[in-house]
Design a protein around this motif. Sequence first.
Motif, mmCIF file in Angstrom:
data_model
loop_
_atom_site.group_PDB
_atom_site.id
_atom_site.type_symbol
_atom_site.label_atom_id
_atom_site.label_comp_id
_atom_site.label_asym_id
_atom_site.label_seq_id
_atom_site.Cartn_x
_atom_site.Cartn_y
_atom_site.Cartn_z
ATOM 1 N N MET A 83 0.839 -1.204 0.000
ATOM 2 C CA MET A 83 0.000 0.000 0.000
ATOM 3 C C MET A 83 0.874 1.253 0.000
ATOM 4 S SD MET A 83 -2.905 -1.141 2.752
ATOM 5 C CE MET A 83 -3.513 0.536 2.956
ATOM 6 N N LEU A 84 1.933 1.242 0.799
ATOM 7 C CA LEU A 84 2.843 2.393 0.841
ATOM 8 C C LEU A 84 3.469 2.619 -0.526
ATOM 9 C CD1 LEU A 84 4.744 1.911 4.242
ATOM 10 C CD2 LEU A 84 2.794 3.392 3.760
ATOM 11 N N VAL A 85 3.939 1.550 -1.134
ATOM 12 C CA VAL A 85 4.591 1.675 -2.440
ATOM 13 C C VAL A 85 3.594 2.159 -3.491
ATOM 14 C CG1 VAL A 85 5.762 0.392 -4.279
ATOM 15 C CG2 VAL A 85 6.356 -0.033 -1.876
ATOM 16 N N ARG A 86 2.380 1.623 -3.444
ATOM 17 C CA ARG A 86 1.355 2.069 -4.412
ATOM 18 C C ARG A 86 1.019 3.547 -4.227
ATOM 19 N NH1 ARG A 86 -1.174 -3.046 -3.364
ATOM 20 N NH2 ARG A 86 -2.662 -2.062 -1.945
ATOM 21 N N SER A 87 1.169 4.034 -2.995
ATOM 22 C CA SER A 87 0.871 5.446 -2.736
ATOM 23 C C SER A 87 2.014 6.374 -3.148
ATOM 24 C CB SER A 87 0.565 5.654 -1.246
ATOM 25 O OG SER A 87 1.749 5.595 -0.475
ATOM 26 N N GLY A 88 3.109 5.779 -3.644
ATOM 27 C CA GLY A 88 4.225 6.600 -4.112
ATOM 28 C C GLY A 88 5.422 6.608 -3.188
ATOM 29 N N VAL A 89 5.370 5.875 -2.072
ATOM 30 C CA VAL A 89 6.505 5.817 -1.151
ATOM 31 C C VAL A 89 7.579 4.894 -1.716
ATOM 32 C CG1 VAL A 89 7.261 5.012 1.129
ATOM 33 C CG2 VAL A 89 5.152 6.340 0.908
ATOM 34 N N VAL A 90 8.824 5.344 -1.663
ATOM 35 C CA VAL A 90 9.963 4.483 -1.978
ATOM 36 C C VAL A 90 10.434 3.902 -0.650
ATOM 37 C CG1 VAL A 90 12.290 4.349 -2.939
ATOM 38 C CG2 VAL A 90 10.608 5.929 -3.937
ATOM 39 N N LEU A 91 10.322 2.600 -0.482
ATOM 40 C CA LEU A 91 10.616 1.947 0.797
ATOM 41 C C LEU A 91 11.873 1.089 0.667
ATOM 42 C CD1 LEU A 91 9.809 1.219 3.708
ATOM 43 C CD2 LEU A 91 8.309 -0.549 2.769
ATOM 44 N N VAL A 92 12.873 1.406 1.491
ATOM 45 C CA VAL A 92 14.144 0.681 1.478
ATOM 46 C C VAL A 92 14.382 0.118 2.875
ATOM 47 C CG1 VAL A 92 16.592 0.770 0.867
ATOM 48 C CG2 VAL A 92 14.985 2.367 -0.207
ATOM 49 N N LYS A 93 14.698 -1.197 2.964
ATOM 50 C CA LYS A 93 14.818 -1.859 4.260
ATOM 51 C C LYS A 93 16.227 -2.443 4.423
ATOM 52 C CE LYS A 93 11.380 -4.766 3.616
ATOM 53 N NZ LYS A 93 10.156 -5.600 3.640
ATOM 54 N N TYR A 94 16.888 -2.048 5.530
ATOM 55 C CA TYR A 94 18.237 -2.535 5.812
ATOM 56 C C TYR A 94 18.271 -3.316 7.119
ATOM 57 C CZ TYR A 94 20.046 0.542 2.156
ATOM 58 O OH TYR A 94 20.305 1.149 0.955
#
Length: 306
Positions: free
Chosen positions: A178-189
């Motif tokens: 949902m976050l990505v579809r809303s335009g958020v670029v999500l990077v997880k380390y």
Amino acid sequence: MTKPQDDTETRGWLDIELEDDMDEELEQEVDDARVPPELRALLAERTKSTIDRHTYFNELLRLQGELVKLQDWVRYKGLKLVVLFEGRDSAGKGGAIKRIAQRVNPRTCRVVALPAPSDREKTQWYFQCYVPHLPAAGEIVLFDRSWYNRAGVERVMGFANEGQVEDFFRDVPEFERMLVRSGVVLVKYWFSITDEEQQLRFLMRIFDPIKQWKLSPMDLQSRVRWEQYTKAKEEMFERTSIPEAPWHIVEGNDKKRARLNLISHLLSVIPYEEVPHEEITLPERVFDPNYERRTLPAELYVPQRY
């Protein structure tokens, strides 16, 4: 061919700036090197960083300059960037976050480190306390630990039951989609260190009064439950590394290399370009010949002890 005088002066200013930045980093290095006598034998067996200080400083400053360009691009394009930092206690998340945030504009790049949930928050939808901290267009948010607390510390320490953990694993992939579809670029380390390195870092905190505040009862329990954390981490990777937001593991035993590798990777994740800026000129100061600066009382000044 002789270089113009103004170029020489510019190089002089750049050299001074580099020295100031190196001094700031050296402060951190000296802090890390203040080893209590009780631990010197253990530290002697530790694998030393194979990257020399000069290379590290120059690469760090170069990469931080690129982070400024990335931030400009995020603002220019109205992007929304979220970076999650997870990992074992003392793995180096805080140091890496500090180096990322060190040179960028804090107005549009902020660090979020939430405390333990209140009694009220415990009754809310699990992701609710994180949502208000998500970025608007043109912003970067660095989460120093995130909603993955439920898959790690809450699960291992018994703060969440297996039903809640299972709900989390079912919900988090869709939440992130949902976050990505809303335009958020999500990077997880995920910061990874060895058992031996964590033990040494914990002991350094125990024996160093300046660093003892970094240790909590939860940190100490994480040593006891090392294997439980390992199993929890492995299941977390298996069930939450999705194509829209995969996990990226940072080898953290060598702090310097970890910082450089992470920043370099983050810059590679988001294609960015240099944003054109209007030339900045310093305006002339307005001078009033009738103004006289008042002499302030001496007691207002901080004593000159150095």
